[in-house]
Design an enzyme around this catalytic site. Structure first.
Site, PDB file in Angstrom:
ATOM      1  CB  CYS A 229      -0.860  -0.037   1.240  1.00 43.97           C
ATOM      2  SG  CYS A 229      -0.205  -0.195   2.691  1.00 43.97           S
ATOM      3  NE  ARG A 234      -3.549   2.717   2.648  1.00 50.62           N
ATOM      4  CZ  ARG A 234      -3.641   3.502   1.802  1.00 50.62           C
ATOM      5  NH1 ARG A 234      -4.749   3.779   1.129  1.00 50.62           N
ATOM      6  NH2 ARG A 234      -2.517   3.943   1.429  1.00 50.62           N
TER       7      ARG A 234
END
Length: 270
Positions: A229, A234
């Site tokens: 990410c 994430r």
């Protein structure tokens, strides 16, 4: 004891008294103090980062990982269950970190603390601690994909790059802390939150539904999958998702776009 990689709140509630269980709360200190699963110890998410150098979000050093394992009281018999207050990415990243330490008895609470609360289970406010261990894990960094690995395999059809960012970041319309925007050539987009049922239900979608979403993006279990990410927060959740779905070769690019988007020689697509 042994728990599945993705554990339901009801199942976890049956094991709170087990001496081999370590529950890790990766929430903010304020949220931990407001209420956590009984017995859970608080772990600052910063412990999952190297914290220094040009890319501080990279995987901790070997010694940092050893110290982390010892500080949470880990040994080879312990079952770890993690959750956070950010929909699961820190919990997934902890699992990845412990997998690097060759510890596979790791689970993430499906739906995070929200799922525990919805079941009406007890919370506590008092802080918990554990006795440090002398655990000396064998570090396996094969679960990390670095820039050279990606550049050397970028045209390999057996490699699939799972970009877990938002569509504006992927397209280069939104650039965060980088000199250039866009995505790694050939990378496939499936935003991390697309794996969750909804904003009100933070559990993962049914397996078949996520597998179909991934297949539509060219991300399949028969490939080597590298997920990333912006800072590998994430993509902690997408690592968890891939492991849960049975992907056998899933790696994380811990430098993520914070590194790739600031290097002069890395190719970019928009």
């Amino acid at each position: 004891m042994s728990l599945p990689l993705l554990v339901e709140a009801t199942d976890l509630s049956k094991h709170l008294a087990d001496s081999n269980l370590i529950i890790i709360d990766l929430s903010s200190p304020e949220n931990y103090a407001a209420g956590h699963i009984p017995g859970a110890i608080h772990l600052p998410s910063a412990r999952l980062l190297m914290g220094e150098g040009p890319i501080p979000n990279k995987c901790p050093s070997d010694q940092q990982i050893v110290q982390l394992c010892q500080d949470i009281g880990l040994d080879s018999d312990k079952q770890v269950v993690a959750y956070d207050d950010q929909k699961g990415p820190w919990a997934g990243r902890l699992m990845w970190t412990l997998n690097i330490a060759d510890h596979e008895k790791c689970s993430v609470l499906n739906g995070q603390l929200d799922a525990w609360k919805k079941q009406g289970f007890e919370l506590e406010q008092s802080a918990n601690s554990v006795n440090a261990s002398q655990f000396r894990p064998k570090i396996n960094r094969d679960l990390i994909a670095d820039v050279d690995f990606i550049l050397n395999h970028i045209e390999d059809s057996s490699l699939s790059i799972w970009d877990a960012r938002s569509e504006p970041e992927y397209l280069g319309d939104k650039v965060i802390n980088a000199q250039k925007g866009g995505h790694i050539p050939g990378a496939n987009l499936l935003e991390w939150t697309d794996c969750l049922i909804s904003e009100d239900d933070l559990r993962l979608k049914p397996d078949a539904e996520i597998l179909e979403q991934l297949a539509n993006q060219g991300i399949t279990p028969n490939k080597t999958v590298v997920t990333h990410c912006q800072t590998h927060r994430r993509s902690g959740l997408t690592y968890l998702v891939a492991r849960h779905l049975g992907f056998n070769d899933i790696r994380c690019y811990d430098g993520s776009w914070f590194e790739w988007g600031n290097l002069p020689h890395t190719p970019v697509e928009k």
